[in-house]
Enzyme design. Structure first.
Site, PDB file in Angstrom:
ATOM      1  CE  LYS A  10      -3.973  -2.178   1.938  1.00 19.82           C
ATOM      2  NZ  LYS A  10      -4.949  -2.668   3.081  1.00 19.82           N
ATOM      3  CD  GLN A  26      -3.738  -4.298   6.553  1.00 19.77           C
ATOM      4  OE1 GLN A  26      -3.819  -3.184   5.804  1.00 19.77           O
ATOM      5  NE2 GLN A  26      -4.039  -5.509   5.731  1.00 19.77           N
ATOM      6  CG  ASP A  85      -9.630   0.168   5.333  1.00 15.35           C
ATOM      7  OD1 ASP A  85      -9.398  -0.394   4.339  1.00 15.35           O
ATOM      8  OD2 ASP A  85      -8.809   0.229   6.535  1.00 15.35           O
TER       9      ASP A  85
HETATM   10  N1  L34 Z   1      -7.866  -2.029   7.238  1.00 16.01           N
HETATM   11  N2  L34 Z   1      -7.170  -4.474   6.833  1.00 16.01           N
HETATM   12  C1  L34 Z   1      -7.827  -3.058   6.218  1.00 16.01           C
HETATM   13  N3  L34 Z   1      -8.387  -2.882   5.074  1.00 16.01           N
HETATM   14  C2  L34 Z   1      -8.120  -3.636   4.249  1.00 16.01           C
HETATM   15  O1  L34 Z   1      -8.418  -3.463   2.924  1.00 16.01           O
HETATM   16  C3  L34 Z   1      -7.478  -5.048   4.386  1.00 16.01           C
HETATM   17  N4  L34 Z   1      -7.258  -6.186   3.595  1.00 16.01           N
HETATM   18  C4  L34 Z   1      -7.514  -7.386   3.952  1.00 16.01           C
HETATM   19  C5  L34 Z   1      -6.633  -7.645   5.157  1.00 16.01           C
HETATM   20  N5  L34 Z   1      -6.882  -6.570   6.205  1.00 16.01           N
HETATM   21  C6  L34 Z   1      -7.246  -5.267   5.693  1.00 16.01           C
HETATM   22  C7  L34 Z   1      -6.288  -6.113   2.580  1.00 16.01           C
HETATM   23  O2  L34 Z   1      -5.626  -4.890   2.353  1.00 16.01           O
HETATM   24  C8  L34 Z   1      -6.896  -8.258   2.761  1.00 16.01           C
HETATM   25  N6  L34 Z   1      -6.063  -7.379   1.987  1.00 16.01           N
HETATM   26  C9  L34 Z   1      -5.130  -7.620   0.823  1.00 16.01           C
HETATM   27  C10 L34 Z   1      -4.790  -6.636   0.204  1.00 16.01           C
HETATM   28  C11 L34 Z   1      -3.805  -7.006  -0.812  1.00 16.01           C
HETATM   29  C12 L34 Z   1      -3.711  -8.305  -0.994  1.00 16.01           C
HETATM   30  C13 L34 Z   1      -4.198  -9.278  -0.445  1.00 16.01           C
HETATM   31  C14 L34 Z   1      -5.106  -9.013   0.478  1.00 16.01           C
HETATM   32  C15 L34 Z   1      -2.583  -8.587  -2.298  1.00 16.01           C
HETATM   33  O3  L34 Z   1      -2.220  -7.772  -2.874  1.00 16.01           O
HETATM   34  N7  L34 Z   1      -2.640  -9.903  -2.542  1.00 16.01           N
HETATM   35  C16 L34 Z   1      -1.669 -10.294  -3.743  1.00 16.01           C
HETATM   36  C17 L34 Z   1      -0.744 -11.380  -3.131  1.00 16.01           C
HETATM   37  C18 L34 Z   1       0.358 -10.838  -2.145  1.00 16.01           C
HETATM   38  C19 L34 Z   1       1.139 -11.826  -1.379  1.00 16.01           C
HETATM   39  O4  L34 Z   1       2.011 -12.234  -2.117  1.00 16.01           O
HETATM   40  O5  L34 Z   1       0.721 -12.096  -0.404  1.00 16.01           O
HETATM   41  C20 L34 Z   1      -2.572 -11.055  -4.622  1.00 16.01           C
HETATM   42  O6  L34 Z   1      -1.940 -10.980  -6.260  1.00 16.01           O
HETATM   43  O7  L34 Z   1      -3.527 -11.491  -4.299  1.00 16.01           O
END
Ligand code: L34
Length: 295
Positions: free
Chosen positions: A54, A98, A121
């Protein structure tokens, strides 16, 4: 039918290009630099990587970003004081705490303490209420990203049977609500399935659009979907570790078999995850414009 793979990475990149231009213009014409703070309590590796992504994304768009990491033993009172400090900091337009938080901290107390105008959020009850009423507000990032993915991939939602699996506050409840509304990527007939649903497979098989947000790896199997379904896989499950020490990820959908029946499907990684981060950027820019009374 072999499915078209919907690349969240590509769609996210296109939206970030648009945002970059918008931020540059805001800065040049109005002297505005949108500001975001991310607050992480503890050292959960997944949370660390999401928060880092982020901040990196913010930086690349010309958004001012601050990253605060607090010890896992931080008290709720100290966290609330920090949130309050940023509520009163004019350089900061968006505050993101987060989740999940350590057990000794009451999540609701913290989320409710964020100024609704800085709640990028979209988790504050004021914004949740406005969302349900269809009013202008911050949409929660993951559902917002799903709407954009559907729109930009040309998936027709109007009149479609949408089945959402999972009833979390972050994904299931808001996406189900948004898609039944009279709005772009809305006008669907929505079914929300959860742990007490009788015959989940029968519901899923009716879906024109299936959205899985449960956190159970590969739970949706090919026998549970109909031919031609559009599949949005929200799950990011860590199912192991590669030899080089990288997490192996799996979605909530059994991608390899379901993609043979679907018309289109999002992969994990590279599907919804990158969209979540990008919609946070969009909300931060929106917050900065609101603070400057430009919208
Ligand atoms: N306050 N907490 C708050 N806001 C959010 O919007 C989140 N979330 C969830 C968990 N807690 C939070 C996220 O940001 C889930 N989440 C999130 C964000 C990004 C990715 C996955 C979950 C992401 O970029 N995933 C990548 C893989 C990353 C890796 O290698 O771990 C993908 O391509 O899916």
């Amino acid at each position: 039918m072999a499915a078209k793979i919907i690349s969240g990475t590509e769609v996210a990149k296109a939206i970030r290009e648009e945002l970059k231009v918008e931020v540059a213009e805001l800065t040049a014409k109005h002297g505005i630099v949108p500001g975001l703070v991310t607050i992480l309590v503890g050292e959960d590796p997944a949370s660390q990587s999401y928060v880092a992504a982020k901040n990196k994304s913010a930086h690349a768009l010309g958004i001012h970003s601050e990253q605060v990491t607090l010890d896992v033993g931080t008290s709720e009172a100290d966290l609330l004081a920090l949130v309050n400090k940023y509520n009163n900091d004019p350089k900061i337009n968006g505050i993101l705490v987060q989740l999940p938080l350590p057990k000794h901290i009451n999540e609701a107390n913290v989320l409710y303490a964020i100024d609704p105008d800085k709640d990028v959020d979209g988790f504050h009850p004021v914004n949740v209420g406005k969302m349900v009423l269809g009013e202008q507000c911050f949409l929660p990032c993951t559902p917002h990203g799903i709407l954009e993915l559907l729109t930009r991939s040309g998936v027709e939602t109007s009149g479609a049977e949408v089945v959402v699996v999972g009833r979390s506050n972050i994904v299931g409840k808001p996406i189900a609500n948004l898609m039944l509304q009279k709005r772009p990527a809305g006008n669907a007939t929505v079914t929300l399935c959860h742990t007490r649903t009788k015959d989940m497979a029968a519901h899923c098989r009716r879906a024109d659009i299936l959205i899985a947000a449960v956190g159970v790896p590969k739970m949706i199997t090919a026998d549970m979907v109909k031919e031609g379904v559009a599949v949005i896989d929200v799950g990011v499950n860590r199912i192991g570790m590669s030899a080089s020490g990288k997490a192996i990820l799996a979605g909530d959908v059994d991608f390899e078999t379901v993609k043979e029946k679907a018309s289109c499907i999002t992969p994990v990684p590279g599907g919804v995850g990158p969209m979540t981060i990008t919609m946070l950027m969009k909300n931060t820019v929106q917050a900065a414009k609101m603070a400057a009374k430009l919208i």
